[in-house]
Design a protein around this motif. Structure first.
Motif, PDB file in Angstrom:
ATOM      1  N   TRP A  60       1.672  11.027  -1.070  1.00 56.59           N
ATOM      2  CA  TRP A  60       3.050  10.560  -1.027  1.00 56.59           C
ATOM      3  C   TRP A  60       3.560  10.594   0.418  1.00 56.59           C
ATOM      4  O   TRP A  60       4.214   9.655   0.879  1.00 56.59           O
ATOM      5  N   MET A  96       4.707   5.502  -5.441  1.00 52.90           N
ATOM      6  CA  MET A  96       4.899   5.470  -6.892  1.00 52.90           C
ATOM      7  C   MET A  96       3.840   6.282  -7.624  1.00 52.90           C
ATOM      8  O   MET A  96       3.991   6.571  -8.811  1.00 52.90           O
ATOM      9  N   GLY A  97       2.774   6.633  -6.923  1.00 56.73           N
ATOM     10  CA  GLY A  97       1.725   7.434  -7.551  1.00 56.73           C
ATOM     11  C   GLY A  97       0.984   6.691  -8.644  1.00 56.73           C
ATOM     12  O   GLY A  97       0.711   7.250  -9.713  1.00 56.73           O
ATOM     13  N   SER A  98       0.644   5.437  -8.385  1.00 58.86           N
ATOM     14  CA  SER A  98      -0.073   4.646  -9.378  1.00 58.86           C
ATOM     15  C   SER A  98      -1.455   5.247  -9.637  1.00 58.86           C
ATOM     16  O   SER A  98      -1.946   6.071  -8.867  1.00 58.86           O
ATOM     17  N   GLY A  99      -2.064   4.820 -10.706  1.00 56.86           N
ATOM     18  CA  GLY A  99      -3.377   5.328 -11.065  1.00 56.86           C
ATOM     19  C   GLY A  99      -4.400   5.080  -9.969  1.00 56.86           C
ATOM     20  O   GLY A  99      -5.214   5.958  -9.648  1.00 56.86           O
ATOM     21  N   HIS A 100      -4.343   3.887  -9.377  1.00 51.25           N
ATOM     22  CA  HIS A 100      -5.273   3.562  -8.290  1.00 51.25           C
ATOM     23  C   HIS A 100      -5.060   4.480  -7.094  1.00 51.25           C
ATOM     24  O   HIS A 100      -6.016   4.977  -6.493  1.00 51.25           O
ATOM     25  N   ALA A 101      -3.800   4.700  -6.736  1.00 46.21           N
ATOM     26  CA  ALA A 101      -3.490   5.570  -5.597  1.00 46.21           C
ATOM     27  C   ALA A 101      -3.949   6.994  -5.851  1.00 46.21           C
ATOM     28  O   ALA A 101      -4.520   7.641  -4.971  1.00 46.21           O
ATOM     29  N   SER A 141       0.834  -1.208   0.000  1.00 40.94           N
ATOM     30  CA  SER A 141       0.000   0.000   0.000  1.00 40.94           C
ATOM     31  C   SER A 141       0.869   1.258   0.000  1.00 40.94           C
ATOM     32  O   SER A 141       0.591   2.209  -0.735  1.00 40.94           O
ATOM     33  N   ASP A 153       2.576   1.733  -3.352  1.00 42.21           N
ATOM     34  CA  ASP A 153       1.563   2.198  -4.296  1.00 42.21           C
ATOM     35  C   ASP A 153       1.397   3.718  -4.185  1.00 42.21           C
ATOM     36  O   ASP A 153       1.337   4.430  -5.189  1.00 42.21           O
ATOM     37  N   LYS A 154       1.352   4.208  -2.955  1.00 44.46           N
ATOM     38  CA  LYS A 154       1.226   5.658  -2.728  1.00 44.46           C
ATOM     39  C   LYS A 154       2.485   6.393  -3.182  1.00 44.46           C
ATOM     40  O   LYS A 154       2.407   7.464  -3.786  1.00 44.46           O
TER      41      LYS A 154
END
Length: 130
Positions: A50, A30-35, A24, A27-28
């Protein structure tokens, strides 16, 4: 439950928690689309999300390291309390963060005899609550 069984169970549970929350946090970070979609739904900027990823990752590291495990437990508990409050504020389901919170506390009770003793107002001898 024997000491060896408690140790193994505690470390397996800690591993599951650390994998889940580290994923989790990454994910935050890396700034994924979901995040970014989650951040937007909560009204947060990518930079703020971030920072939350950094806090989450540091809390996980403190939780896994035995000497700072109780501090990590408290920080993760606080982090997830904030997640639950945010979910409630935005009328989203709180079952997942609440379940993770319960799992963290069950793990902490198994791993940290001194925490269990403090909660039950008992003494600890050789990491065993009496």
């Amino acid at each position: 439950m024997t000491t060896k069984t408690k140790n193994v169970a505690g470390w397996v549970m800690s591993g599951l928690i650390s994998l889940m929350l580290s994923a989790s946090a990454v994910d935050k970070l890396m700034g994924s689309g979901h995040a970014l979609q989650m951040a937007t739904s909560f009204g947060l900027s990518a930079d703020t999300y971030w920072v939350l990823g950094i806090i989450e990752l540091l809390s996980v590291v403190l939780f896994v390291y035995p000497r700072t495990g109780i501090l990590g437990t408290l920080l993760l508990s606080s982090y997830l309390g904030g997640a639950i409050a945010t979910h409630l504020q935005h009328q989203q389901d709180i079952a997942f963060p609440a379940a993770i919170e319960v799992f963290i506390w069950l793990t902490a009770i198994i791993r940290f005899g001194e925490l269990t003793a403090r909660l039950l107002n008992k003494s600890v001898v050789n990491n065993q609550v009496s």
